[in-house]
Scaffold this motif. Structure first.
Motif, PDB file in Angstrom:
ATOM      1  N   ASP A   1      -2.207   3.963 -10.084  1.00  0.00           N
ATOM      2  CA  ASP A   1      -2.764   4.451  -8.645  1.00  0.00           C
ATOM      3  C   ASP A   1      -3.874   3.686  -8.190  1.00  0.00           C
ATOM      4  OD1 ASP A   1      -2.122   6.779  -7.044  1.00  0.00           O
ATOM      5  OD2 ASP A   1      -4.025   7.744  -7.830  1.00  0.00           O
ATOM      6  N   GLY A   2      -4.118   2.500  -8.375  1.00  0.00           N
ATOM      7  CA  GLY A   2      -5.233   1.605  -8.041  1.00  0.00           C
ATOM      8  C   GLY A   2      -4.573   0.382  -7.493  1.00  0.00           C
ATOM      9  N   VAL A   3      -4.430  -0.649  -8.421  1.00  0.00           N
ATOM     10  CA  VAL A   3      -4.192  -1.972  -7.774  1.00  0.00           C
ATOM     11  C   VAL A   3      -2.661  -1.838  -7.074  1.00  0.00           C
ATOM     12  CG1 VAL A   3      -3.304  -2.966  -9.819  1.00  0.00           C
ATOM     13  CG2 VAL A   3      -4.237  -4.479  -8.005  1.00  0.00           C
ATOM     14  N   LEU A   4      -1.759  -1.030  -7.792  1.00  0.00           N
ATOM     15  CA  LEU A   4      -0.556  -1.008  -7.190  1.00  0.00           C
ATOM     16  C   LEU A   4      -0.222  -0.212  -5.750  1.00  0.00           C
ATOM     17  CD1 LEU A   4       1.768  -0.757 -10.542  1.00  0.00           C
ATOM     18  CD2 LEU A   4       1.688  -2.595  -8.863  1.00  0.00           C
ATOM     19  N   SER A   5      -1.136   0.912  -5.879  1.00  0.00           N
ATOM     20  CA  SER A   5      -1.197   1.639  -4.621  1.00  0.00           C
ATOM     21  C   SER A   5      -1.657   0.788  -3.583  1.00  0.00           C
ATOM     22  CB  SER A   5      -1.961   2.846  -4.718  1.00  0.00           C
ATOM     23  OG  SER A   5      -1.308   3.851  -5.533  1.00  0.00           O
ATOM     24  N   ASP A   6      -2.771  -0.025  -3.775  1.00  0.00           N
ATOM     25  CA  ASP A   6      -3.255  -0.986  -2.803  1.00  0.00           C
ATOM     26  C   ASP A   6      -2.373  -1.989  -2.362  1.00  0.00           C
ATOM     27  OD1 ASP A   6      -5.688   0.576  -2.996  1.00  0.00           O
ATOM     28  OD2 ASP A   6      -6.515  -1.038  -4.426  1.00  0.00           O
ATOM     29  N   ALA A   7      -1.584  -2.467  -3.355  1.00  0.00           N
ATOM     30  CA  ALA A   7      -0.531  -3.469  -2.964  1.00  0.00           C
ATOM     31  C   ALA A   7       0.478  -2.596  -1.771  1.00  0.00           C
ATOM     32  CB  ALA A   7       0.222  -4.101  -4.205  1.00  0.00           C
ATOM     33  N   PHE A   8       1.111  -1.534  -2.328  1.00  0.00           N
ATOM     34  CA  PHE A   8       1.802  -0.980  -1.138  1.00  0.00           C
ATOM     35  C   PHE A   8       1.243  -0.890   0.175  1.00  0.00           C
ATOM     36  CE2 PHE A   8       3.567   2.693   1.214  1.00  0.00           C
ATOM     37  CZ  PHE A   8       4.776   2.560   0.878  1.00  0.00           C
ATOM     38  N   ASP A   9      -0.060  -0.449   0.271  1.00  0.00           N
ATOM     39  CA  ASP A   9      -0.819  -0.558   1.698  1.00  0.00           C
ATOM     40  C   ASP A   9      -0.901  -2.009   2.269  1.00  0.00           C
ATOM     41  OD1 ASP A   9      -1.036   2.260   1.291  1.00  0.00           O
ATOM     42  OD2 ASP A   9      -3.023   2.093   0.372  1.00  0.00           O
ATOM     43  N   ALA A  10      -1.244  -2.929   1.555  1.00  0.00           N
ATOM     44  CA  ALA A  10      -1.293  -4.330   2.003  1.00  0.00           C
ATOM     45  C   ALA A  10      -0.211  -4.844   2.413  1.00  0.00           C
ATOM     46  CB  ALA A  10      -2.311  -5.003   0.871  1.00  0.00           C
ATOM     47  N   PHE A  11       0.737  -4.643   1.643  1.00  0.00           N
ATOM     48  CA  PHE A  11       2.065  -5.541   1.876  1.00  0.00           C
ATOM     49  C   PHE A  11       2.893  -4.661   2.528  1.00  0.00           C
ATOM     50  CE2 PHE A  11       0.651  -7.589  -2.242  1.00  0.00           C
ATOM     51  CZ  PHE A  11      -0.246  -8.599  -1.558  1.00  0.00           C
ATOM     52  N   TYR A  12       3.785  -3.705   1.899  1.00  0.00           N
ATOM     53  CA  TYR A  12       4.894  -2.964   2.405  1.00  0.00           C
ATOM     54  C   TYR A  12       4.297  -2.264   3.799  1.00  0.00           C
ATOM     55  CZ  TYR A  12       8.643   0.339   3.286  1.00  0.00           C
ATOM     56  OH  TYR A  12       9.793   0.817   3.857  1.00  0.00           O
ATOM     57  N   SER A  13       3.170  -1.368   3.714  1.00  0.00           N
ATOM     58  CA  SER A  13       2.666  -0.652   4.767  1.00  0.00           C
ATOM     59  C   SER A  13       2.013  -1.528   5.614  1.00  0.00           C
ATOM     60  CB  SER A  13       2.179   0.582   4.426  1.00  0.00           C
ATOM     61  OG  SER A  13       3.040   1.393   3.802  1.00  0.00           O
ATOM     62  N   GLY A  14       1.417  -2.858   5.415  1.00  0.00           N
ATOM     63  CA  GLY A  14       0.651  -3.570   5.987  1.00  0.00           C
ATOM     64  C   GLY A  14       1.373  -4.596   6.900  1.00  0.00           C
ATOM     65  N   VAL A  15       1.183  -6.031   6.242  1.00  0.00           N
ATOM     66  CA  VAL A  15       1.850  -7.038   6.875  1.00  0.00           C
ATOM     67  C   VAL A  15       3.380  -7.198   7.068  1.00  0.00           C
ATOM     68  CG1 VAL A  15      -0.232  -8.381   6.230  1.00  0.00           C
ATOM     69  CG2 VAL A  15       1.761  -8.462   4.360  1.00  0.00           C
ATOM     70  N   VAL A  16       4.076  -6.380   5.915  1.00  0.00           N
ATOM     71  CA  VAL A  16       5.419  -6.589   6.182  1.00  0.00           C
ATOM     72  C   VAL A  16       5.880  -5.697   7.165  1.00  0.00           C
ATOM     73  CG1 VAL A  16       7.709  -5.876   5.003  1.00  0.00           C
ATOM     74  CG2 VAL A  16       5.894  -7.137   3.749  1.00  0.00           C
ATOM     75  N   SER A  17       5.170  -4.386   7.380  1.00  0.00           N
ATOM     76  CA  SER A  17       5.363  -3.544   8.511  1.00  0.00           C
ATOM     77  C   SER A  17       5.095  -4.304   9.892  1.00  0.00           C
ATOM     78  CB  SER A  17       4.555  -2.224   8.673  1.00  0.00           C
ATOM     79  OG  SER A  17       4.857  -1.391   9.144  1.00  0.00           O
ATOM     80  N   ASP A  18       4.082  -5.085   9.948  1.00  0.00           N
ATOM     81  CA  ASP A  18       3.868  -5.866  11.306  1.00  0.00           C
ATOM     82  C   ASP A  18       4.741  -6.474  11.556  1.00  0.00           C
ATOM     83  OD1 ASP A  18       1.282  -4.557  11.025  1.00  0.00           O
ATOM     84  OD2 ASP A  18       0.296  -6.234  10.114  1.00  0.00           O
TER      85      ASP A  18
END
Length: 259
Positions: free
Chosen positions: A167-184
């Motif tokens: 619930d830490g680094v993997l959740s952060d990775a979701f926000d940074a990658f899938y919901s972040g730069v990939v969404s962009d």
């Protein structure tokens, strides 16, 4: 007839001396056998003590608690640093596309690091059980001491893995990658390219998250079962059964390590 009495006395004296000599020999043999038996018993006992060795590699439960905490903290810190380094070089969609291999390696690394940590935590659990069973403490104290295993491995280490990895680094990775730069990338690349990359990122993240959860759940289940088994056998004062269950657990861990 007068000669018979002195002769009889002489024969009686000789017989008495013979019996006394036999008695001394028997006593000597008896003492020798007793001494030999005592020495053999002492040697056998010493052999048992030498064969038993000493359980564990720590001097106290506090020292073991510190080892567990340091290992968990170090492992999680390493995963977090790897994540932060990856995020630093994937601040845009194009950066992400250029570093997809690194992203995939990150997810694989989180899973393998979690697997390795959970194996070591099982090994620490063995150390707790060995140390407690080998101690001179009373049954009641041994029973209570098993809470150190529960508190430090099952509860504290288990919670740290769930909170800081799953619930830490993997959740952060979701926000940074899938919901972040990939969404962009939706506004930066063709829909077909973006859709493929987005789907692949979600699958990588989802697989890693699911696999880490399974590893964490299995570890907690195994450690709790050992804790419960040890407490039950300690309460019953069935030390042989406790050793048997500990040996079964030890064999399971060795099988896991060689798989």
């Amino acid at each position: 007839m007068m000669m018979k009495k002195p002769l009889a006395l002489i024969l009686a004296a000789a017989m008495a001396l013979t019996l006394a000599a036999c008695g001394n020999t028997a006593d000597s043999n008896s003492d020798g056998n007793a001494s030999g038996s005592s020495e053999n018993a002492a040697e056998q006992q010493k052999g048992k003590e030498d064969a038993s060795g000493t359980a564990g590699t720590v001097a106290s439960l506090d020292e073991l608690n510190e080892k567990v905490a340091a290992d968990v903290d170090g492992s999680i810190t390493s995963m977090t640093q790897t994540y932060e380094s990856l995020v630093a070089k994937t601040s845009t969609y194009d950066d992400y596309v250029s570093n997809i291999d690194s992203v995939e390696a990150f997810y694989d690394g989180v899973l393998s690091s979690t697997e390795d940590l959970c194996v070591r935590l099982r090994e620490y659990s063995i150390e707790y059980a060995e140390f407690i069973l080998a101690s001179d403490a009373s049954r009641g104290d041994k029973y209570d001491d098993m809470d150190e295993l529960y508190d430090n491995v099952y509860e504290d280490a288990g919670s740290a893995i769930f909170d800081d990895v799953y619930d830490g680094v993997l959740s952060d990775a979701f926000d940074a990658f899938y919901s972040g730069v990939v969404s962009d990338g939706y506004d930066l690349a063709s829909y077909g390219e973006w859709s493929d990359i987005s789907s692949q990122e979600y699958d990588r993240w989802s697989d890693a998250k699911s696999d880490v959860y399974d590893v964490w759940s299995d570890f907690r289940s195994d450690v709790y079962n050992l804790y419960s088994d040890m407490r039950s056998e300690i309460f019953a004062e069935d030390w042989d059964r406790a050793e048997e269950k500990l040996e079964d657990f030890r064999n399971d861990v060795e099988t896991m390590k060689s798989a």
